[in-house]
Design a protein around this motif. Structure first.
Motif, short mmCIF file in Angstrom:
data_model
loop_
_atom_site.label_atom_id
_atom_site.label_comp_id
_atom_site.label_asym_id
_atom_site.label_seq_id
_atom_site.Cartn_x
_atom_site.Cartn_y
_atom_site.Cartn_z
N ALA A 1 0.87 -1.19 0.00
CA ALA A 1 0.00 0.00 0.00
C ALA A 1 0.90 1.23 0.00
N GLY A 2 1.31 1.64 -1.21
CA GLY A 2 2.25 2.75 -1.30
C GLY A 2 3.63 2.34 -0.81
N TYR A 3 4.03 1.12 -1.11
CA TYR A 3 5.36 0.64 -0.74
C TYR A 3 6.31 1.00 -1.88
N MET A 4 7.30 1.82 -1.59
CA MET A 4 8.06 2.46 -2.66
C MET A 4 9.36 1.74 -3.04
N ARG A 5 9.53 0.52 -2.57
CA ARG A 5 10.74 -0.22 -2.92
C ARG A 5 10.40 -1.36 -3.86
N ILE A 6 11.31 -1.62 -4.79
CA ILE A 6 11.12 -2.77 -5.68
C ILE A 6 11.55 -4.03 -4.93
N LEU A 7 10.69 -5.04 -4.94
CA LEU A 7 10.97 -6.27 -4.19
C LEU A 7 11.98 -7.13 -4.94
N SER A 8 12.88 -7.75 -4.20
CA SER A 8 13.88 -8.61 -4.83
C SER A 8 13.22 -9.89 -5.34
N PRO A 9 13.80 -10.51 -6.37
CA PRO A 9 13.23 -11.75 -6.91
C PRO A 9 13.06 -12.82 -5.82
#
Ligand code: GRF
Length: 205
Positions: free
Chosen positions: A90-98
């Motif tokens: 919810a508005g999390y601004m980091r790209i998640l690692s594979p």
């Protein structure tokens, strides 16, 4: 694991988190929100979660980890320890690692402020406005390894007006988000869905 248990990850203002909490409180969204994680100490989302009495509210600082994978592993461990079935961004601004995405494959949900697959990325609102589309909106989707590319769970459209600024369009889109996100979470934990290729097929209630 409770099939309705969720963790929310948020970096900012937390208005989507707030409406999910309101819907839980009102009895219209039967999820069990056990954990809120923010990567930003000052995120309003943390205050909103604490005020609402979410059982576990944590700031996990990326600065304390060697790299993105290590930070994501710490978040993943917290999510597993809390026994959460779904991870709601919810508005999390980091790209998640594979590795994070693979660990929770098919269980991570995001909301994007545009009608995917148009206008992926960090400024979906501004990019839609600049492009000149007359309709934009929001998309709730599963997260896979492709940025804003996972199967679409739900969408809502809003008009783009001639006098819109980025802020006024985002406000209109957020009003749609605030209806769509709790409603979609409700549908996920009550009726459920199956995948047919990229297509999300909702099961009959
Ligand atoms: C929302 O517009 C959402 O689409 C995007 O980030 C924004 C978060 O807003 N992913 P908020 O923090 O929930 O108010």
């Amino acid at each position: 694991m409770n099939p309705g248990s969720i963790a929310v990850m948020a970096s900012g203002r937390g208005s989507n988190l707030a409406v999910i909490l309101d819907a839980i409180e009102a009895g219209s969204c039967p999820v069990d929100l056990r954990l809120v994680i923010s990567d930003r100490a000052g995120a309003e989302a943390l205050t909103i979660a604490r005020r609402a009495g979410v059982p576990e509210v944590v700031h996990i600082s990326p600065k304390q980890y060697a790299d993105r994978a290590a930070f994501d592993a710490a978040c993943a461990d917290a999510i597993e320890a809390a026994g959460c079935q779904w991870i709601v961004l919810a508005g999390y601004m980091r790209i998640l690692s594979p590795s994070f995405v693979q660990r929770f494959a098919g269980r991570i949900i995001n909301i994007h402020p545009a009608l995917l697959p148009s206008f992926i990325g960090a400024d979906g609102v501004g990019d839609a406005l600049t492009y000149g589309v007359k309709l934009s909106g929001c998309t709730v989707h599963l997260v896979d390894e492709v940025l804003d590319g996972g199967p679409i769970l739900a969408q809502a459209a809003v008009p783009v007006c001639d006098d819109d600024s980025r802020d006024s369009l985002h406000l209109r889109i957020q009003q749609a988000e605030h209806q769509l996100y709790p409603a979609t979470l409700t549908r996920i934990v009550t009726t459920g869905f199956r995948l047919d290729g990229r297509r999300v097929i909702w099961l009959k209630p």
